[in-house]
Each structure stands twice: as C-alpha cells, then as structure tokens.
Scaffold this motif. Structure first.
Motif, PDB file in Angstrom:
ATOM      1  N   ILE A  25       0.867  -1.174   0.000  1.00 32.50           N
ATOM      2  CA  ILE A  25       0.000   0.000   0.000  1.00 32.50           C
ATOM      3  C   ILE A  25       0.906   1.227   0.000  1.00 32.50           C
ATOM      4  CG2 ILE A  25      -1.696   1.326   1.306  1.00 32.50           C
ATOM      5  CD1 ILE A  25      -2.730  -1.376   2.365  1.00 32.50           C
TER       6      ILE A  25
ATOM      7  N   LEU B  14      -1.658  -4.817  12.164  1.00 31.67           N
ATOM      8  CA  LEU B  14      -2.635  -4.156  11.308  1.00 31.67           C
ATOM      9  C   LEU B  14      -3.935  -4.933  11.382  1.00 31.67           C
ATOM     10  CD1 LEU B  14      -2.916  -1.819   9.237  1.00 31.67           C
ATOM     11  CD2 LEU B  14      -2.291  -3.482   7.466  1.00 31.67           C
TER      12      LEU B  14
ATOM     13  N   SER C 158       2.730  -6.282  10.061  1.00 37.26           N
ATOM     14  CA  SER C 158       3.081  -5.404   8.950  1.00 37.26           C
ATOM     15  C   SER C 158       4.186  -4.452   9.363  1.00 37.26           C
ATOM     16  CB  SER C 158       1.850  -4.599   8.525  1.00 37.26           C
ATOM     17  OG  SER C 158       0.789  -5.454   8.191  1.00 37.26           O
TER      18      SER C 158
ATOM     19  N   VAL D  20      -7.289   3.609   1.012  1.00 38.38           N
ATOM     20  CA  VAL D  20      -7.501   2.996   2.311  1.00 38.38           C
ATOM     21  C   VAL D  20      -7.307   4.051   3.380  1.00 38.38           C
ATOM     22  CG1 VAL D  20      -6.826   0.663   1.634  1.00 38.38           C
ATOM     23  CG2 VAL D  20      -5.106   2.214   2.556  1.00 38.38           C
ATOM     24  N   ARG D  21      -7.903   3.806   4.507  1.00 35.24           N
ATOM     25  CA  ARG D  21      -7.731   4.666   5.674  1.00 35.24           C
ATOM     26  C   ARG D  21      -7.066   3.813   6.748  1.00 35.24           C
ATOM     27  NH1 ARG D  21     -12.017   8.304   8.966  1.00 35.24           N
ATOM     28  NH2 ARG D  21     -10.868   8.275  10.926  1.00 35.24           N
ATOM     29  N   VAL D  22      -5.968   4.334   7.274  1.00 33.01           N
ATOM     30  CA  VAL D  22      -5.263   3.645   8.341  1.00 33.01           C
ATOM     31  C   VAL D  22      -5.404   4.485   9.596  1.00 33.01           C
ATOM     32  CG1 VAL D  22      -3.032   2.783   9.148  1.00 33.01           C
ATOM     33  CG2 VAL D  22      -3.634   2.603   6.719  1.00 33.01           C
ATOM     34  N   ASP D  23      -5.959   3.899  10.628  1.00 34.09           N
ATOM     35  CA  ASP D  23      -6.147   4.587  11.904  1.00 34.09           C
ATOM     36  C   ASP D  23      -5.158   4.024  12.919  1.00 34.09           C
ATOM     37  OD1 ASP D  23      -8.462   6.259  11.267  1.00 34.09           O
ATOM     38  OD2 ASP D  23      -9.539   4.359  11.109  1.00 34.09           O
TER      39      ASP D  23
ATOM     40  N   LEU E 143      -7.546  -5.852  10.341  1.00 34.29           N
ATOM     41  CA  LEU E 143      -8.393  -5.786   9.153  1.00 34.29           C
ATOM     42  C   LEU E 143      -9.853  -5.619   9.563  1.00 34.29           C
ATOM     43  CD1 LEU E 143      -6.832  -8.760   7.147  1.00 34.29           C
ATOM     44  CD2 LEU E 143      -6.093  -6.375   7.226  1.00 34.29           C
TER      45      LEU E 143
ATOM     46  N   GLU F  59      -5.452   0.119  12.444  1.00 38.58           N
ATOM     47  CA  GLU F  59      -6.597  -0.487  11.767  1.00 38.58           C
ATOM     48  C   GLU F  59      -6.619   0.019  10.338  1.00 38.58           C
ATOM     49  OE1 GLU F  59      -9.827  -1.001  15.364  1.00 38.58           O
ATOM     50  OE2 GLU F  59     -10.063   0.680  13.996  1.00 38.58           O
ATOM     51  N   ILE F  60      -7.091  -0.828   9.435  1.00 38.36           N
ATOM     52  CA  ILE F  60      -7.181  -0.444   8.025  1.00 38.36           C
ATOM     53  C   ILE F  60      -8.590  -0.696   7.524  1.00 38.36           C
ATOM     54  CG2 ILE F  60      -6.384  -2.699   7.217  1.00 38.36           C
ATOM     55  CD1 ILE F  60      -4.944  -1.195   4.928  1.00 38.36           C
ATOM     56  N   ASN F  61      -9.092   0.231   6.735  1.00 36.00           N
ATOM     57  CA  ASN F  61     -10.399   0.104   6.096  1.00 36.00           C
ATOM     58  C   ASN F  61     -10.331   0.751   4.728  1.00 36.00           C
ATOM     59  OD1 ASN F  61     -12.475  -1.017   8.058  1.00 36.00           O
ATOM     60  ND2 ASN F  61     -11.426   0.504   9.303  1.00 36.00           N
TER      61      ASN F  61
END
Length: 133
Positions: free
Chosen positions: A21, A44, A54, A102-105, A46, A113-115
């Motif tokens: 990514i 990470l 990761s 993607v958004r990584v928080d 999901l 977290e990834i969405n």
C-alpha cells in the motif's frame, strides 16, 4: 495502483498476490510520527478482525507491507476486490466498487486499523490538511 499491481512489475518474477500500500509523502509531511520507523513491526487489524503483522518499508517509508506481502495481497485482491489471479486492478474497477484508497487509523504506536475509503476520500483529507497548515 502500482502498489496493488506490484506482482506485475517487470524487474523480477513475483507471486500473483504480492502487493504494498503506497504511503503518500503528504502523510509523512503532515504526520511525521504517525507510523513507526522501518524497523518496528506493527499489528494491522483488518475489517474482519484478523490481525496482520506489517511494517513500513522502502526508501522514505513509502510503502506499507505485510510481513508476507502475499498475505496483504490475498486480503485486498482476492477477499475484498474479488480479482482473479493475475488480473490487473484498474481504476475503473475501484470506481465500480466505490473505493479508491484505504484509511489507516492509529490505535497506539504498534497497533493500527485499516479500512477501505470511498471515492475522493484521500483528496478531501489532503485538501483539508493543506488548509490547516
């Protein structure tokens, strides 16, 4: 999209699920301590609750990869995007699905977290940040 089509890069033979990514330079510019250094592994999470080991990779921290980048590719390319093996990802396919980033928080320094994010989300995010700086 180059990161999600990494398996098709010409410099060497790659597994059909090998991906990364891309992490835009703007993320490092606006949030220099968001990600840990390249030597620090992270968890990470999901959307399905699974946790994937990761880390940030490549020069300038420009890539987020799973320890087995095939694992990340299996999740993105097969589970989410439903692509066949060796099928190239196109922007048209992402448009049909209504996603383009993607958004990584960040939960803490080693947990994220990834969405997937809706079309135009990254551009809106960058424009908002640029107006603050």
């Amino acid at each position: 999209m180059s990161g999600l089509n990494q398996w098709n890069a010409g410099e060497r033979a790659r597994h059909h699920s090998e991906v990364y990514i891309p992490v835009p330079a703007n993320i490092h510019k606006y949030f220099p301590t968001f990600f840990p250094d390249r030597e620090t592994p992270v968890d990470l999470r999901l959307p399905n609750g699974e946790i994937m080991k990761s880390k940030i990779c490549q020069a300038g921290g420009k890539a987020l990869m799973s320890y087995s980048n095939k694992e990340l590719g299996e999740w993105i390319l097969r589970d989410v995007l439903k692509l066949n093996q060796e099928e190239l990802l196109t922007y048209q396919k992402l448009q049909i699905l209504g996603i383009d980033s993607v958004r990584v928080d960040k939960i803490d320094d080693t947990q994220f977290e990834i969405n997937f994010a809706s079309l135009g989300s990254y551009e809106r995010f960058v424009n908002k940040k640029q107006s603050l700086f």
